[in-house]
Design a protein around this motif. Structure first.
Motif, mmCIF file in Angstrom:
data_model
loop_
_atom_site.group_PDB
_atom_site.id
_atom_site.type_symbol
_atom_site.label_atom_id
_atom_site.label_comp_id
_atom_site.label_asym_id
_atom_site.label_seq_id
_atom_site.Cartn_x
_atom_site.Cartn_y
_atom_site.Cartn_z
ATOM 1 N N ASN A 91 0.824 -1.203 0.000
ATOM 2 C CA ASN A 91 0.000 0.000 0.000
ATOM 3 C C ASN A 91 0.862 1.258 0.000
ATOM 4 O O ASN A 91 0.580 2.228 -0.718
ATOM 5 C CB ASN A 91 -0.920 -0.005 1.216
ATOM 6 N N PHE A 92 1.911 1.245 0.808
ATOM 7 C CA PHE A 92 2.796 2.399 0.914
ATOM 8 C C PHE A 92 3.449 2.736 -0.434
ATOM 9 O O PHE A 92 3.479 3.897 -0.855
ATOM 10 C CB PHE A 92 3.871 2.124 1.965
ATOM 11 N N LEU A 93 3.961 1.720 -1.108
ATOM 12 C CA LEU A 93 4.626 1.955 -2.389
ATOM 13 C C LEU A 93 3.647 2.416 -3.457
ATOM 14 O O LEU A 93 3.992 3.217 -4.335
ATOM 15 C CB LEU A 93 5.356 0.690 -2.844
ATOM 16 N N PHE A 94 2.412 1.943 -3.390
ATOM 17 C CA PHE A 94 1.390 2.403 -4.325
ATOM 18 C C PHE A 94 1.113 3.886 -4.109
ATOM 19 O O PHE A 94 1.024 4.667 -5.072
ATOM 20 C CB PHE A 94 0.106 1.597 -4.152
ATOM 21 N N GLU A 95 0.978 4.309 -2.847
ATOM 22 C CA GLU A 95 0.733 5.713 -2.552
ATOM 23 C C GLU A 95 1.917 6.579 -2.967
ATOM 24 O O GLU A 95 1.752 7.702 -3.463
ATOM 25 C CB GLU A 95 0.439 5.899 -1.061
ATOM 26 N N LEU A 96 3.108 6.056 -2.785
ATOM 27 C CA LEU A 96 4.310 6.790 -3.199
ATOM 28 C C LEU A 96 4.350 6.917 -4.717
ATOM 29 O O LEU A 96 4.750 7.961 -5.256
ATOM 30 C CB LEU A 96 5.548 6.050 -2.690
ATOM 31 N N ASP A 97 3.915 5.868 -5.394
ATOM 32 C CA ASP A 97 3.817 5.888 -6.856
ATOM 33 C C ASP A 97 2.901 7.028 -7.325
ATOM 34 O O ASP A 97 3.181 7.706 -8.313
ATOM 35 C CB ASP A 97 3.251 4.552 -7.345
ATOM 36 N N ILE A 99 2.297 9.810 -5.785
ATOM 37 C CA ILE A 99 2.992 11.089 -5.583
ATOM 38 C C ILE A 99 3.983 11.320 -6.713
ATOM 39 O O ILE A 99 4.070 12.418 -7.277
ATOM 40 C CB ILE A 99 3.721 11.096 -4.223
ATOM 41 N N PHE A 100 4.714 10.283 -7.066
ATOM 42 C CA PHE A 100 5.732 10.423 -8.103
ATOM 43 C C PHE A 100 5.135 10.740 -9.469
ATOM 44 O O PHE A 100 5.674 11.534 -10.227
ATOM 45 C CB PHE A 100 6.581 9.149 -8.189
ATOM 46 N N VAL A 101 4.003 10.101 -9.810
ATOM 47 C CA VAL A 101 3.431 10.311 -11.138
ATOM 48 C C VAL A 101 2.848 11.708 -11.260
ATOM 49 O O VAL A 101 2.746 12.262 -12.358
ATOM 50 C CB VAL A 101 2.367 9.238 -11.452
ATOM 51 N N LEU A 195 8.970 18.583 -3.996
ATOM 52 C CA LEU A 195 8.986 17.139 -3.759
ATOM 53 C C LEU A 195 8.980 16.846 -2.265
ATOM 54 O O LEU A 195 8.204 16.000 -1.792
ATOM 55 C CB LEU A 195 10.225 16.511 -4.411
ATOM 56 N N ALA A 196 9.825 17.537 -1.506
ATOM 57 C CA ALA A 196 9.879 17.312 -0.063
ATOM 58 C C ALA A 196 8.533 17.625 0.587
ATOM 59 O O ALA A 196 8.071 16.894 1.475
ATOM 60 C CB ALA A 196 10.980 18.175 0.558
ATOM 61 N N THR A 197 7.869 18.687 0.130
ATOM 62 C CA THR A 197 6.571 19.069 0.689
ATOM 63 C C THR A 197 5.524 17.997 0.419
ATOM 64 O O THR A 197 4.701 17.676 1.278
ATOM 65 C CB THR A 197 6.109 20.419 0.097
#
Length: 259
Positions: A91-97, A99-101, A195-197
């Motif tokens: 789940n965490f990596l999906f949410e990070l994905d 943000i990145f996209v 990005l940091a924000t």
């Protein structure tokens, strides 16, 4: 089947537009902190970003999810980040994905002056094509072939004219809007803070730690950095290909003030 897919896309676009419009109509946007604004905007774009990930992967413009997530986890290992996310890695990596996209890395390879030279070169080529098309019209053989083949070549010449005019407009705008000195550095610095924000909330929620850097303004080696600093650097490496973000301390302190 294609008509059904077309209708589905149309309905999804309506839904996406409605979500963004609802966000823009919010009366409290001016009261939100930069971090809260980024979170609210990401929430409005969530369904659109999910579809974007799926579409990019299907078109081969992005590596498969498993490969992307493996790369992110390896970056965490490489930068010594050892915390376990509360929601689990999947789940965490999906949410990070997501943000990145949504995060755009600006192309600073060419400034307005360089870009204008490229646009002007394109105009010269278009003008050469236009001249060649006019020259063809002086050829009886070409005119007969165009007529008998019903190619409609003359009907397309206005398109060339429109392209030339539109590129001239772009060139004029670039000439009038010169960039300030050191614009590349300023642009990239603002991008790093952005990005940091965007990462503040997910880090705090997943790891229960304040996204606050250790130390003052002086450089802190990654081996001596805290988990937030390591987390940010790993993400900056994945999304911006930065193994050592310039002025990382100042970037993270400014992002923390956005909380």
């Amino acid at each position: 089947m294609s008509e059904e897919r077309g209708r589905d896309r149309s309905e999804k676009e309506k839904e996406h537009n409605a979500e963004i419009e609802a966000f823009s109509r919010r009366t409290d946007l001016g009261e939100l902190s930069p971090r809260e604004y980024a979170d609210a905007y990401a929430k409005a774009l969530r369904s659109q970003n999910i579809e974007m990930l799926t579409c990019f992967e299907r078109m081969g413009l992005m590596a498969p999810m498993a490969a992307r997530h493996a790369r992110i986890r390896q970056a965490f290992v490489d930068f010594g980040f050892v915390l376990i996310p509360n929601s689990g890695w999947e789940n965490f990596l999906f949410e990070l994905d997501l943000i990145f996209v949504q995060f755009d890395v600006p192309d600073t390879r060419k400034g307005h002056a360089e870009l204008r030279r490229d646009v002007d070169a394109c105009i010269v080529k278009l003008e050469a094509v236009r001249a060649m098309l006019y020259e063809f019209n002086h050829s009886i053989d070409f005119s007969v072939a165009a007529m008998l083949s019903e190619a409609g070549t003359n009907g397309n010449i206005p398109m060339i004219e429109a392209l030339i005019k539109s590129h001239e407009t772009v060139s004029a705008w670039l000439a009038e809007h010169s960039q300030p000195p050191r614009w590349r550095g300023k642009t990239l610095r603002n991008t790093r803070i952005d990005l940091a924000t965007k990462l503040l909330t997910i880090f705090h929620c997943e790891f229960g730690i304040a996204p606050k850097p250790d130390g003052g303004s002086a450089h802190v080696p990654i081996a001596e950095a805290n988990e937030w600093q390591r987390f940010f650097q790993a993400c900056a490496f994945v999304r911006m290909q930065e193994r050592e973000t310039p002025d990382r301390q100042a970037i993270l302190w400014e992002a923390y003030r956005n909380w």
